[in-house]
Design a protein around this motif. Structure first.
Motif, PDB file in Angstrom:
ATOM      1  N   GLY A 114       0.825  -1.215   0.000  1.00  0.00           N
ATOM      2  CA  GLY A 114       0.000   0.000   0.000  1.00  0.00           C
ATOM      3  C   GLY A 114       0.850   1.251   0.000  1.00  0.00           C
ATOM      4  N   ILE A 115       1.922   1.241   0.771  1.00  0.00           N
ATOM      5  CA  ILE A 115       2.833   2.391   0.804  1.00  0.00           C
ATOM      6  C   ILE A 115       3.469   2.584  -0.565  1.00  0.00           C
ATOM      7  CG2 ILE A 115       5.053   3.198   1.701  1.00  0.00           C
ATOM      8  CD1 ILE A 115       4.207   1.998   4.430  1.00  0.00           C
ATOM      9  N   ARG A 116       3.978   1.501  -1.141  1.00  0.00           N
ATOM     10  CA  ARG A 116       4.646   1.602  -2.451  1.00  0.00           C
ATOM     11  C   ARG A 116       3.695   2.159  -3.505  1.00  0.00           C
ATOM     12  NH1 ARG A 116       4.372  -1.240  -6.700  1.00  0.00           N
ATOM     13  NH2 ARG A 116       3.367  -3.040  -5.753  1.00  0.00           N
ATOM     14  N   LEU A 128       2.870   5.902  -2.766  1.00  0.00           N
ATOM     15  CA  LEU A 128       3.989   6.787  -3.124  1.00  0.00           C
ATOM     16  C   LEU A 128       4.088   6.950  -4.641  1.00  0.00           C
ATOM     17  CD1 LEU A 128       6.706   5.589  -0.582  1.00  0.00           C
ATOM     18  CD2 LEU A 128       5.612   7.846  -0.649  1.00  0.00           C
ATOM     19  N   ASP A 129       3.942   5.844  -5.373  1.00  0.00           N
ATOM     20  CA  ASP A 129       3.959   5.920  -6.839  1.00  0.00           C
ATOM     21  C   ASP A 129       2.798   6.768  -7.350  1.00  0.00           C
ATOM     22  OD1 ASP A 129       6.215   4.327  -6.911  1.00  0.00           O
ATOM     23  OD2 ASP A 129       5.145   2.502  -7.528  1.00  0.00           O
ATOM     24  N   GLY A 130       1.631   6.596  -6.749  1.00  0.00           N
ATOM     25  CA  GLY A 130       0.459   7.359  -7.168  1.00  0.00           C
ATOM     26  C   GLY A 130       0.623   8.848  -6.930  1.00  0.00           C
ATOM     27  N   LEU A 131       1.310   9.209  -5.857  1.00  0.00           N
ATOM     28  CA  LEU A 131       1.520  10.633  -5.578  1.00  0.00           C
ATOM     29  C   LEU A 131       2.505  11.284  -6.546  1.00  0.00           C
ATOM     30  CD1 LEU A 131       1.502  10.744  -1.682  1.00  0.00           C
ATOM     31  CD2 LEU A 131      -0.184  11.745  -3.235  1.00  0.00           C
ATOM     32  N   LEU A 132       3.285  10.478  -7.256  1.00  0.00           N
ATOM     33  CA  LEU A 132       4.211  11.033  -8.256  1.00  0.00           C
ATOM     34  C   LEU A 132       3.488  11.469  -9.524  1.00  0.00           C
ATOM     35  CD1 LEU A 132       7.187   8.523  -7.911  1.00  0.00           C
ATOM     36  CD2 LEU A 132       7.030  10.861  -7.005  1.00  0.00           C
ATOM     37  N   LEU A 166      -6.310  17.932  -5.682  1.00  0.00           N
ATOM     38  CA  LEU A 166      -6.020  18.246  -4.282  1.00  0.00           C
ATOM     39  C   LEU A 166      -6.499  17.138  -3.348  1.00  0.00           C
ATOM     40  CD1 LEU A 166      -5.065  20.206  -2.075  1.00  0.00           C
ATOM     41  CD2 LEU A 166      -7.376  21.175  -2.118  1.00  0.00           C
ATOM     42  N   GLN A 167      -7.744  16.695  -3.508  1.00  0.00           N
ATOM     43  CA  GLN A 167      -8.270  15.686  -2.587  1.00  0.00           C
ATOM     44  C   GLN A 167      -7.543  14.354  -2.718  1.00  0.00           C
ATOM     45  OE1 GLN A 167     -10.227  16.264   0.055  1.00  0.00           O
ATOM     46  NE2 GLN A 167      -9.912  18.368  -0.633  1.00  0.00           N
ATOM     47  N   GLU A 168      -7.078  14.018  -3.908  1.00  0.00           N
ATOM     48  CA  GLU A 168      -6.292  12.784  -4.060  1.00  0.00           C
ATOM     49  C   GLU A 168      -4.963  12.895  -3.327  1.00  0.00           C
ATOM     50  OE1 GLU A 168      -7.617  10.590  -8.140  1.00  0.00           O
ATOM     51  OE2 GLU A 168      -6.185  12.221  -8.338  1.00  0.00           O
ATOM     52  N   ARG A 169      -4.317  14.065  -3.420  1.00  0.00           N
ATOM     53  CA  ARG A 169      -3.049  14.259  -2.710  1.00  0.00           C
ATOM     54  C   ARG A 169      -3.273  14.185  -1.196  1.00  0.00           C
ATOM     55  NH1 ARG A 169      -2.542  18.638  -6.171  1.00  0.00           N
ATOM     56  NH2 ARG A 169      -2.365  20.085  -4.442  1.00  0.00           N
ATOM     57  N   VAL A 170      -4.342  14.825  -0.733  1.00  0.00           N
ATOM     58  CA  VAL A 170      -4.657  14.799   0.699  1.00  0.00           C
ATOM     59  C   VAL A 170      -4.875  13.359   1.157  1.00  0.00           C
ATOM     60  CG1 VAL A 170      -6.361  15.472   2.446  1.00  0.00           C
ATOM     61  CG2 VAL A 170      -5.611  17.137   0.734  1.00  0.00           C
ATOM     62  N   ALA A 171      -5.702  12.621   0.419  1.00  0.00           N
ATOM     63  CA  ALA A 171      -5.994  11.230   0.786  1.00  0.00           C
ATOM     64  C   ALA A 171      -4.733  10.377   0.744  1.00  0.00           C
ATOM     65  CB  ALA A 171      -7.062  10.657  -0.143  1.00  0.00           C
ATOM     66  N   GLY A 172      -3.898  10.584  -0.263  1.00  0.00           N
ATOM     67  CA  GLY A 172      -2.660   9.821  -0.369  1.00  0.00           C
ATOM     68  C   GLY A 172      -1.754  10.051   0.831  1.00  0.00           C
ATOM     69  N   HIS A 173      -1.554  11.320   1.189  1.00  0.00           N
ATOM     70  CA  HIS A 173      -0.697  11.622   2.343  1.00  0.00           C
ATOM     71  C   HIS A 173      -1.318  11.108   3.643  1.00  0.00           C
ATOM     72  CE1 HIS A 173       2.575  13.796   0.502  1.00  0.00           C
ATOM     73  NE2 HIS A 173       1.711  14.495  -0.213  1.00  0.00           N
ATOM     74  N   SER A 174      -2.635  11.223   3.760  1.00  0.00           N
ATOM     75  CA  SER A 174      -3.297  10.726   4.962  1.00  0.00           C
ATOM     76  C   SER A 174      -3.154   9.209   5.067  1.00  0.00           C
ATOM     77  CB  SER A 174      -4.772  11.141   4.942  1.00  0.00           C
ATOM     78  OG  SER A 174      -5.373  10.861   6.181  1.00  0.00           O
ATOM     79  N   ARG A 214       6.519   3.734  12.394  1.00  0.00           N
ATOM     80  CA  ARG A 214       7.552   4.613  11.839  1.00  0.00           C
ATOM     81  C   ARG A 214       7.024   6.045  11.991  1.00  0.00           C
ATOM     82  NH1 ARG A 214       8.892   1.394   6.303  1.00  0.00           N
ATOM     83  NH2 ARG A 214       9.877   3.369   5.767  1.00  0.00           N
ATOM     84  N   TRP A 215       7.094   6.519  13.252  1.00  0.00           N
ATOM     85  CA  TRP A 215       6.413   7.739  13.655  1.00  0.00           C
ATOM     86  C   TRP A 215       6.856   8.971  12.887  1.00  0.00           C
ATOM     87  CZ3 TRP A 215       2.665   5.389  15.578  1.00  0.00           C
ATOM     88  CH2 TRP A 215       2.786   4.374  16.522  1.00  0.00           C
ATOM     89  N   ASP A 216       8.148   9.147  12.644  1.00  0.00           N
ATOM     90  CA  ASP A 216       8.621  10.362  11.959  1.00  0.00           C
ATOM     91  C   ASP A 216       8.075  10.446  10.532  1.00  0.00           C
ATOM     92  OD1 ASP A 216      10.003  11.114  14.226  1.00  0.00           O
ATOM     93  OD2 ASP A 216      11.927  10.327  13.518  1.00  0.00           O
ATOM     94  N   GLU A 217       8.112   9.325   9.813  1.00  0.00           N
ATOM     95  CA  GLU A 217       7.572   9.314   8.450  1.00  0.00           C
ATOM     96  C   GLU A 217       6.063   9.532   8.472  1.00  0.00           C
ATOM     97  OE1 GLU A 217      10.033   6.179   5.939  1.00  0.00           O
ATOM     98  OE2 GLU A 217       9.799   5.617   8.050  1.00  0.00           O
ATOM     99  N   ALA A 218       5.407   8.918   9.438  1.00  0.00           N
ATOM    100  CA  ALA A 218       3.959   9.088   9.552  1.00  0.00           C
ATOM    101  C   ALA A 218       3.619  10.553   9.796  1.00  0.00           C
ATOM    102  CB  ALA A 218       3.416   8.222  10.690  1.00  0.00           C
ATOM    103  N   LEU A 219       4.320  11.174  10.724  1.00  0.00           N
ATOM    104  CA  LEU A 219       4.051  12.569  11.066  1.00  0.00           C
ATOM    105  C   LEU A 219       4.273  13.487   9.865  1.00  0.00           C
ATOM    106  CD1 LEU A 219       3.214  14.508  13.285  1.00  0.00           C
ATOM    107  CD2 LEU A 219       5.624  14.664  13.954  1.00  0.00           C
ATOM    108  N   ARG A 220       5.303  13.215   9.095  1.00  0.00           N
ATOM    109  CA  ARG A 220       5.583  14.032   7.907  1.00  0.00           C
ATOM    110  C   ARG A 220       4.395  14.010   6.943  1.00  0.00           C
ATOM    111  NH1 ARG A 220       8.582  12.298   3.398  1.00  0.00           N
ATOM    112  NH2 ARG A 220       9.302  10.552   4.646  1.00  0.00           N
ATOM    113  N   HIS A 221       3.809  12.836   6.740  1.00  0.00           N
ATOM    114  CA  HIS A 221       2.686  12.730   5.803  1.00  0.00           C
ATOM    115  C   HIS A 221       1.392  13.276   6.401  1.00  0.00           C
ATOM    116  CE1 HIS A 221       4.699  10.907   2.447  1.00  0.00           C
ATOM    117  NE2 HIS A 221       5.385  10.174   3.318  1.00  0.00           N
TER     118      HIS A 221
END
Length: 162
Positions: free
Chosen positions: A49-51, A54-58, A63-71, A82-89
Protein backbone atom coordinates in the motif's frame (compact mmCIF):
# COMPACT_ATOMS: atom_id res chain seq x y z
CA UNK A 1 -7.55 -3.78 9.09
CA UNK A 2 -10.38 -4.64 11.49
CA UNK A 3 -9.19 -5.52 14.96
CA UNK A 4 -5.80 -3.87 14.42
CA UNK A 5 -4.94 -0.96 16.68
CA UNK A 6 -2.34 1.71 16.02
CA UNK A 7 -1.18 3.45 19.16
CA UNK A 8 -4.40 2.34 20.81
CA UNK A 9 -6.64 3.73 18.06
CA UNK A 10 -8.56 1.26 15.87
CA UNK A 11 -6.73 1.07 12.54
CA UNK A 12 -9.95 1.24 10.55
CA UNK A 13 -10.42 4.68 12.08
CA UNK A 14 -7.07 6.03 10.98
CA UNK A 15 -6.93 5.11 7.31
CA UNK A 16 -8.38 8.04 5.39
CA UNK A 17 -9.73 6.67 2.13
CA UNK A 18 -10.98 3.31 3.27
CA UNK A 19 -14.51 4.38 4.05
CA UNK A 20 -16.62 3.28 1.07
CA UNK A 21 -18.05 6.71 0.27
CA UNK A 22 -14.65 8.32 0.51
CA UNK A 23 -12.75 5.79 -1.55
CA UNK A 24 -15.34 5.92 -4.32
CA UNK A 25 -15.21 9.71 -4.43
CA UNK A 26 -11.56 10.48 -3.75
CA UNK A 27 -9.89 7.37 -5.06
CA UNK A 28 -11.77 7.08 -8.30
CA UNK A 29 -10.33 5.88 -11.59
CA UNK A 30 -8.29 9.05 -12.12
CA UNK A 31 -5.40 7.56 -10.17
CA UNK A 32 -5.50 3.78 -10.10
CA UNK A 33 -2.29 3.51 -8.05
CA UNK A 34 -3.79 5.52 -5.20
CA UNK A 35 -6.94 3.40 -5.36
CA UNK A 36 -4.91 0.17 -5.41
CA UNK A 37 -2.79 1.50 -2.55
CA UNK A 38 -5.90 2.16 -0.46
CA UNK A 39 -7.17 -1.35 -1.23
CA UNK A 40 -3.84 -2.89 -0.26
CA UNK A 41 -3.93 -1.01 3.05
CA UNK A 42 -7.48 -2.11 3.70
CA UNK A 43 -6.40 -5.72 3.13
CA UNK A 44 -3.45 -5.36 5.50
CA UNK A 45 -0.75 -5.31 2.81
CA UNK A 46 0.85 -2.22 4.31
CA UNK A 47 4.22 -2.28 2.50
CA UNK A 48 2.52 -2.73 -0.88
CA UNK A 49 0.00 0.00 0.00
CA UNK A 50 2.83 2.39 0.80
CA UNK A 51 4.65 1.60 -2.45
CA UNK A 52 1.52 2.06 -4.57
CA UNK A 53 0.53 5.25 -2.77
CA UNK A 54 3.99 6.79 -3.12
CA UNK A 55 3.96 5.92 -6.84
CA UNK A 56 0.46 7.36 -7.17
CA UNK A 57 1.52 10.63 -5.58
CA UNK A 58 4.21 11.03 -8.26
CA UNK A 59 1.47 11.36 -10.88
CA UNK A 60 -0.57 14.51 -11.42
CA UNK A 61 -3.37 14.48 -8.86
CA UNK A 62 -6.19 16.68 -7.71
CA UNK A 63 -6.02 18.25 -4.28
CA UNK A 64 -8.27 15.69 -2.59
CA UNK A 65 -6.29 12.78 -4.06
CA UNK A 66 -3.05 14.26 -2.71
CA UNK A 67 -4.66 14.80 0.70
CA UNK A 68 -5.99 11.23 0.79
CA UNK A 69 -2.66 9.82 -0.37
CA UNK A 70 -0.70 11.62 2.34
CA UNK A 71 -3.30 10.73 4.96
CA UNK A 72 -3.10 7.06 3.95
CA UNK A 73 0.70 7.17 4.11
CA UNK A 74 0.45 8.68 7.57
CA UNK A 75 -1.78 5.81 8.68
CA UNK A 76 0.42 3.23 6.97
CA UNK A 77 3.65 4.40 8.55
CA UNK A 78 1.84 4.62 11.90
CA UNK A 79 0.84 0.96 11.53
CA UNK A 80 4.55 0.19 11.12
CA UNK A 81 5.39 2.47 14.08
CA UNK A 82 7.55 4.61 11.84
CA UNK A 83 6.41 7.74 13.66
CA UNK A 84 8.62 10.36 11.96
CA UNK A 85 7.57 9.31 8.45
CA UNK A 86 3.96 9.09 9.55
CA UNK A 87 4.05 12.57 11.07
CA UNK A 88 5.58 14.03 7.91
CA UNK A 89 2.69 12.73 5.80
CA UNK A 90 0.03 13.76 8.34
CA UNK A 91 1.44 17.27 8.29
CA UNK A 92 1.50 17.27 4.47
CA UNK A 93 -2.18 16.23 4.37
CA UNK A 94 -3.13 18.97 6.83
CA UNK A 95 -1.10 21.61 4.98
CA UNK A 96 -3.13 20.77 1.88
CA UNK A 97 -6.50 20.64 3.68
CA UNK A 98 -6.87 22.02 7.20
CA UNK A 99 -10.46 20.76 7.30
CA UNK A 100 -9.62 17.08 6.96
CA UNK A 101 -10.78 15.49 10.20
CA UNK A 102 -9.36 12.09 9.19
CA UNK A 103 -5.85 13.54 8.90
CA UNK A 104 -6.25 15.02 12.39
CA UNK A 105 -7.31 11.59 13.64
CA UNK A 106 -4.34 9.94 11.91
CA UNK A 107 -1.90 12.45 13.39
CA UNK A 108 -3.48 11.86 16.81
CA UNK A 109 -2.62 8.17 16.42
CA UNK A 110 0.99 9.14 15.69
CA UNK A 111 1.18 11.45 18.70
CA UNK A 112 -0.39 8.75 20.86
CA UNK A 113 2.19 6.25 19.62
CA UNK A 114 4.91 8.68 20.65
CA UNK A 115 3.34 9.10 24.09
CA UNK A 116 2.39 12.72 23.29
CA UNK A 117 -1.17 12.39 24.57
CA UNK A 118 -1.89 16.10 24.96
CA UNK A 119 -1.03 16.70 21.30
CA UNK A 120 -3.16 13.70 20.34
CA UNK A 121 -6.14 15.07 22.29
CA UNK A 122 -5.66 18.50 20.69
CA UNK A 123 -5.75 16.96 17.20
CA UNK A 124 -8.83 14.91 17.99
CA UNK A 125 -10.56 18.03 19.30
CA UNK A 126 -9.59 19.86 16.08
CA UNK A 127 -11.14 17.00 14.13
CA UNK A 128 -14.28 17.17 16.27
CA UNK A 129 -14.58 20.88 15.49
CA UNK A 130 -14.88 19.82 11.84
CA UNK A 131 -16.92 16.61 12.31
CA UNK A 132 -18.58 16.81 15.74
CA UNK A 133 -20.56 13.60 15.31
CA UNK A 134 -17.72 11.40 14.07
CA UNK A 135 -17.86 8.11 15.94
CA UNK A 136 -14.27 7.47 14.86
CA UNK A 137 -13.02 10.67 16.52
CA UNK A 138 -15.12 10.15 19.63
CA UNK A 139 -13.75 6.61 20.02
CA UNK A 140 -10.19 7.85 19.41
CA UNK A 141 -10.68 10.52 22.09
CA UNK A 142 -11.95 7.94 24.58
CA UNK A 143 -9.00 5.64 23.91
CA UNK A 144 -6.33 8.37 24.04
CA UNK A 145 -7.74 9.78 27.28
CA UNK A 146 -7.82 6.27 28.77
CA UNK A 147 -4.20 5.65 27.72
CA UNK A 148 -3.18 9.01 29.15
CA UNK A 149 -4.85 8.17 32.49
CA UNK A 150 -3.19 4.73 32.57
CA UNK A 151 0.22 6.25 31.89
CA UNK A 152 -0.38 8.83 34.60
CA UNK A 153 -1.35 6.20 37.16
CA UNK A 154 1.69 4.09 36.27
CA UNK A 155 3.95 7.12 36.64
CA UNK A 156 2.48 7.95 40.04
CA UNK A 157 2.88 4.31 41.13
CA UNK A 158 6.53 4.22 40.14
CA UNK A 159 7.25 7.45 42.00
CA UNK A 160 5.74 6.01 45.21
CA UNK A 161 7.54 2.68 44.92
CA UNK A 162 10.54 2.36 47.29
Amino acid sequence: VAGVFVAGIPAQGIVHALEPAQSATIMGPTNPQLAEGATALEEGRVDEGIRLTLDGLLQPNGLQERVAGHSNLCASYAMLKRWDEALRHCNAALELDKNNWRAFNNRAAVYSGRGQYDLAVNDIRSGLDIAPNSRTLLESLRIVQQNKRLLGSRSRSSIRAP
